[in-house]
Write a protein that holds these residues in place. Structure first.
Motif, PDB file in Angstrom:
ATOM      1  N   MET A   1     -46.482  92.922  -0.925  1.00 14.91           N
ATOM      2  CA  MET A   1     -46.919  92.165  -2.105  1.00 14.91           C
ATOM      3  C   MET A   1     -47.066  90.685  -1.754  1.00 14.91           C
ATOM      4  SD  MET A   1     -44.684  91.310  -5.450  1.00 14.91           S
ATOM      5  CE  MET A   1     -44.943  89.632  -5.978  1.00 14.91           C
ATOM      6  N   ASP A   2     -48.134  90.073  -2.269  1.00 15.10           N
ATOM      7  CA  ASP A   2     -48.305  88.624  -2.077  1.00 15.10           C
ATOM      8  C   ASP A   2     -47.480  87.894  -3.123  1.00 15.10           C
ATOM      9  OD1 ASP A   2     -50.075  89.021  -0.016  1.00 15.10           O
ATOM     10  OD2 ASP A   2     -51.854  88.841  -1.275  1.00 15.10           O
ATOM     11  N   LEU A   3     -46.501  87.155  -2.665  1.00 18.68           N
ATOM     12  CA  LEU A   3     -45.707  86.366  -3.601  1.00 18.68           C
ATOM     13  C   LEU A   3     -46.530  85.176  -4.087  1.00 18.68           C
ATOM     14  CD1 LEU A   3     -42.897  85.990  -4.880  1.00 18.68           C
ATOM     15  CD2 LEU A   3     -42.316  84.556  -2.922  1.00 18.68           C
ATOM     16  N   LEU A   4     -47.255  84.575  -3.138  1.00 14.11           N
ATOM     17  CA  LEU A   4     -48.111  83.430  -3.464  1.00 14.11           C
ATOM     18  C   LEU A   4     -49.519  83.694  -2.935  1.00 14.11           C
ATOM     19  CD1 LEU A   4     -48.286  80.310  -4.357  1.00 14.11           C
ATOM     20  CD2 LEU A   4     -48.091  79.854  -1.916  1.00 14.11           C
ATOM     21  N   ARG A   5     -50.502  83.352  -3.772  1.00  7.07           N
ATOM     22  CA  ARG A   5     -51.875  83.383  -3.284  1.00  7.07           C
ATOM     23  C   ARG A   5     -52.593  82.109  -3.704  1.00  7.07           C
ATOM     24  NH1 ARG A   5     -55.277  87.315  -5.344  1.00  7.07           N
ATOM     25  NH2 ARG A   5     -53.560  88.016  -6.620  1.00  7.07           N
ATOM     26  N   VAL A   6     -53.349  81.550  -2.784  1.00 11.00           N
ATOM     27  CA  VAL A   6     -54.180  80.383  -3.078  1.00 11.00           C
ATOM     28  C   VAL A   6     -55.613  80.829  -2.824  1.00 11.00           C
ATOM     29  CG1 VAL A   6     -54.788  78.066  -2.279  1.00 11.00           C
ATOM     30  CG2 VAL A   6     -52.379  78.720  -2.452  1.00 11.00           C
ATOM     31  N   GLU A   7     -56.482  80.576  -3.809  1.00 11.15           N
ATOM     32  CA  GLU A   7     -57.863  81.054  -3.706  1.00 11.15           C
ATOM     33  C   GLU A   7     -58.844  79.911  -3.948  1.00 11.15           C
ATOM     34  OE1 GLU A   7     -56.992  85.420  -5.803  1.00 11.15           O
ATOM     35  OE2 GLU A   7     -57.936  83.815  -6.975  1.00 11.15           O
ATOM     36  N   GLY A   8     -59.757  79.717  -3.020  1.00  6.04           N
ATOM     37  CA  GLY A   8     -60.868  78.773  -3.200  1.00  6.04           C
ATOM     38  C   GLY A   8     -60.450  77.399  -3.679  1.00  6.04           C
ATOM     39  N   LEU A   9     -59.359  76.909  -3.114  1.00  6.94           N
ATOM     40  CA  LEU A   9     -58.770  75.675  -3.633  1.00  6.94           C
ATOM     41  C   LEU A   9     -59.529  74.423  -3.186  1.00  6.94           C
ATOM     42  CD1 LEU A   9     -56.037  75.085  -5.239  1.00  6.94           C
ATOM     43  CD2 LEU A   9     -55.244  74.207  -3.056  1.00  6.94           C
ATOM     44  N   LYS A  10     -59.838  73.595  -4.177  1.00  4.94           N
ATOM     45  CA  LYS A  10     -60.429  72.289  -3.911  1.00  4.94           C
ATOM     46  C   LYS A  10     -59.524  71.268  -4.597  1.00  4.94           C
ATOM     47  CE  LYS A  10     -64.857  69.932  -4.379  1.00  4.94           C
ATOM     48  NZ  LYS A  10     -66.173  69.953  -5.043  1.00  4.94           N
ATOM     49  N   ALA A  11     -59.047  70.304  -3.836  1.00  7.23           N
ATOM     50  CA  ALA A  11     -58.122  69.326  -4.422  1.00  7.23           C
ATOM     51  C   ALA A  11     -58.096  68.068  -3.570  1.00  7.23           C
ATOM     52  CB  ALA A  11     -56.709  69.917  -4.509  1.00  7.23           C
ATOM     53  N   GLY A  12     -57.605  66.993  -4.166  1.00 10.19           N
ATOM     54  CA  GLY A  12     -57.513  65.734  -3.429  1.00 10.19           C
ATOM     55  C   GLY A  12     -56.989  64.644  -4.336  1.00 10.19           C
ATOM     56  N   TYR A  13     -57.432  63.450  -4.056  1.00 12.40           N
ATOM     57  CA  TYR A  13     -56.958  62.289  -4.813  1.00 12.40           C
ATOM     58  C   TYR A  13     -58.157  61.630  -5.478  1.00 12.40           C
ATOM     59  CZ  TYR A  13     -53.159  63.508  -1.766  1.00 12.40           C
ATOM     60  OH  TYR A  13     -52.204  64.225  -1.107  1.00 12.40           O
ATOM     61  N   LYS A  14     -57.890  60.690  -6.348  1.00 12.83           N
ATOM     62  CA  LYS A  14     -58.988  60.032  -7.068  1.00 12.83           C
ATOM     63  C   LYS A  14     -60.014  59.492  -6.068  1.00 12.83           C
ATOM     64  CE  LYS A  14     -57.218  58.900 -11.568  1.00 12.83           C
ATOM     65  NZ  LYS A  14     -55.972  59.716 -11.397  1.00 12.83           N
TER      66      LYS A  14
END
Ligand SMILES: Nc1ncnc2c1ncn2[C@@H]1O[C@H](COP(=O)(O)OP(=O)(O)O)[C@@H](O)[C@H]1O
Ligand SMILES: [Mg+2]
Length: 237
Positions: A1-14
Motif C-alpha cells: 500500500m502507498d502510504l504517501l503519493r505525490v502526483e503531478g506536483l507543481k509548486a514553488g515560491y512567489k
C-alpha cells in the motif's frame, strides 16, 4: 500500500516555480530517499508535502486522502511529521521540554509519557541528558533530539531533510542505522545530498534535478554514475 503519493506536483515560491510534474510513491514501512544536488528542489518538495508552501497543481495523497488543503498542523494530526534541516530546536530549553513540544496534537498529548520512554529507549543519550539545555548538546545529539521531537507526535510517516548536514560521517552513519530500525514501525521519507547514506538504507530512491524527477529505482537498479552525477554535479545523467 502507498502510504504517501505525490502526483503531478507543481509548486514553488512567489514568482518562482521550482517543482515540475513531480510524482512519487512511498510504500508503508519502507525507507524512500529523494536525492539531488543543492538547489534541485528537495526541501521545496518536502515543504509541499507538509503543507508549508502552496501547491499550484497536482495532488498530495496520504493514506488515500487528498491533503492538499490541510494545514501543516492538520497533517501532523493525520500522522505526518517533519524534521527540518535547520532542526529548529529551542537551545535554551531542556532536552525533555524540547521533546514535549513535539507532542502538541491531542493524540500525542495523551501518549506523552509512553512516547518519552520510547524515545529515551531509542536514543539513550537523550534520556541521560533529559535535563540538559538543548543548545549545549553536540550536533549529532541535537539531530537525535530533532528526530525524537518529531517522533513525539507518533507519526506514521517521518520526513527528514538533510539529516547529515553538519555532522561527522561516523555520527551520520550511526543515526542512519537507527532509522533502519525505525522502518519496522513506521515509514521514512528523506531528502539527502549525501548519496552514500541514502544508498545504504533506502528501499527506493528518487533523483531530483532542477525540480523534476529524472530517475528512480531501487538502489541496485540505479547506476552509481546516475546517482553521483545528479547528487553532486547537478548535470543530467
Ligand atoms: N523561501 C524561498 N523563496 C524563494 N526561493 C526559494 C526559497 N527556498 C528555496 N528557493 C529556491 O528554490 C530552489 C530549490 O531550493 P530547495 O528546495 O531548497 O533545494 P534543495 O533542498 O534541493 O537544496 C532554489 O532555486 C532556491 O533558490
Ligand atoms: Mg534542502
Amino acid at each position: 500500500m502507498d502510504l504517501l503519493r505525490v502526483e503531478g506536483l507543481k509548486a514553488g515560491y512567489k514568482g518562482l516555480n521550482v517543482l515540475w510534474d513531480v510524482g512519487l510513491a512511498v510504500k508503508k514501512n519502507s525507507i524512500v530517499s529523494i536525492i539531488g544536488s543543492n538547489g534541485s528542489g528537495k526541501t521545496t518538495l518536502l515543504n509541499a508535502i507538509m503543507g508549508l508552501i502552496d501547491v499550484t497543481e497536482g495532488n498530495v495523497i496520504f493514506k488515500g486522502m487528498r491533503i492538499n488543503d490541510l494545514k501543516p498542523q492538520e497533517r501532523i494530526g493525520l500522522g505526518l511529521s517533519f524534521v527540518p534541516s535547520e532542526r529548529e530546536l529551542f537551545p535554551q530549553m531542556t532536552v525533555e521540554d524540547n521533546l514535549i513540544l513535539g507532542a502538541y496534537t491531542p493524540r500525542a498529548r495523551k501518549h506523552m509519557k509512553k512516547s518519552l520512554k520510547e524515545i529515551y529507549d531509542f536514543f539513550p543519550v537523550l534520556g541521560e541528558r533529559s535535563k540538559q539545555l538543548a543548545g549545549t548538546m553536540s550536533g549529532g545529539e541535537q539531530q537525535m533530539l530533532a528526530i525524537g521531537r518529531a517522533l513525539m507526535s507518533r507519526p506514521e510517516l517521518l520526513i527528514l531533510d538533510e539529516l547529515s548536514t553538519g555532522l561527522a560521517p561516523a555520527i551520520t552513519v550511526k543515526i542512519y542505522r537507527k532509522l533502519e530500525g525505525l522502518s519496522e514501525r513506521m515509514t521514512v521519507l528523506l531528502a539527502e545530498q549525501n548519496i552514500h547514506q541514502a544508498f545504504m538504507v533506502s528501499d527506493y530512491i528518487y533523483v531530483l534535478e532542477n525540480g523534476r524527477i529524472v530517475a528512480s529505482g531501487k538502489p541496485d537498479e540505479l547506476s552509481e554514475s546516475t546517482l553521483i552525477k545528479s547528487a553532486y554535479l547537478g548535470v543530467k545523467a
